[in-house]
Design an enzyme around this catalytic site. Structure first.
Site, PDB file in Angstrom:
ATOM      1  N   ASP A  10       0.864  -1.170   0.000  1.00 17.05           N
ATOM      2  CA  ASP A  10       0.000   0.000   0.000  1.00 17.05           C
ATOM      3  C   ASP A  10       0.911   1.234   0.000  1.00 17.05           C
ATOM      4  OD1 ASP A  10      -2.337   1.667   0.508  1.00 17.05           O
ATOM      5  OD2 ASP A  10      -1.619   1.777   2.581  1.00 17.05           O
ATOM      6  N   ASP A  12      -0.200   5.148   1.022  1.00 16.32           N
ATOM      7  CA  ASP A  12      -0.471   6.065   2.135  1.00 16.32           C
ATOM      8  C   ASP A  12      -0.548   5.324   3.458  1.00 16.32           C
ATOM      9  OD1 ASP A  12      -0.825   8.499   0.595  1.00 16.32           O
ATOM     10  OD2 ASP A  12      -2.685   7.629  -0.123  1.00 16.32           O
ATOM     11  N   ASP A 170      -1.636  -0.878   5.849  1.00 12.78           N
ATOM     12  CA  ASP A 170      -1.849  -0.308   7.186  1.00 12.78           C
ATOM     13  C   ASP A 170      -3.302  -0.322   7.599  1.00 12.78           C
ATOM     14  OD1 ASP A 170      -2.600   1.749   5.289  1.00 12.78           O
ATOM     15  OD2 ASP A 170      -2.548   3.185   6.945  1.00 12.78           O
TER      16      ASP A 170
END
Length: 222
Positions: A10, A12, A170
């Protein structure tokens, strides 16, 4: 367990901290609409599901006109993509970890819900673009995470089967997308998770990106 042959990241909240630039762009949009500004913590709570969802959450939270969302999303993208990397920084250990993984011969990919153009701008600005063999943005396909399609597209470009890949993210949508695609999932305990990390369902939690390389070198043993 299959030998690891590729890792998907991922963006961000996993590779980069982009919250300040997203906050600035959102607040510029809100100011144009005569709405209140949002804090950095509010911004972080809204990140992760793509630009349209970020704008929707921000406009809703500040009492804006929800019927104008399509136009507001378009305007947000104009503002954001002009300055997507002004304050955005890679998290500690990211560049060294990516270099180490490439040194092991592992192909790497980014699968993000951020628009592709802004993603490429950030990777280029931070000197990270060269580490990745595939970059799938939130507008590359009709579907975004938690749908598995972007993950599967990245795997197709890398030429790697799902069972031989790992997703590192995240947030819940990263783990859900990985699971739906048949890919193992790790979650970092920094970033912008909307749920307690223990509830994400990841195979493993890592507190810093620097922890990933020794785990991979050790064969992903728990």
């Amino acid at each position: 367990m299959s030998q690891l042959k590729a890792i998907i990241f991922d963006l961000d909240g996993t590779l980069v901290d982009s919250a300040r630039d997203l906050q600035d762009a959102t607040n510029a949009l809100l100011a144009e609409e005569g709405l209140r500004q949002i804090s950095l913590d509010e911004t972080k709570s809204m990140i992760g599901d793509g630009a349209a969802k970020l704008v929707e959450r921000a406009v809703s939270a500040t009492g804006g006109d929800m019927t104008r969302l399509p136009a507001l999303v378009a305007r947000f993208l104009e503002i954001y993509q002009a300055n997507a990397s002004r304050h955005t920084e890679a998290y500690p250990g990211v560049a060294d970890t990516l270099a180490g993984l490439r040194g092991l011969g592992l192909p790497l990919a980014v699968v993000t819900n951020k628009p592709h153009a802004a993603t490429m701008d950030i990777l280029e600005a931070l000197g990270l673009r060269g580490y990745f063999d595939a970059v799938i943005g939130g507008d590359t396909l009709p579907e975004r995470k938690p749908h598995p399609a972007p993950v599967l597209m990245a795997l197709g470009q890398l030429g790697v089967a799902p069972e031989a890949a790992l997703m590192v993210g995240d947030n819940y949508h990263d783990v859900q997308a990985a699971r739906a695609a048949g890919v193992r999932a790790f979650a970092v305990t920094y970033g912008y998770s909307h749920k307690p990390h223990a509830e994400l369902g990841a195979d493993r939690l890592i507190a810093t990106m620097a922890e990933l390389l020794p785990v991979v070198e050790g064969g992903l043993a728990a």
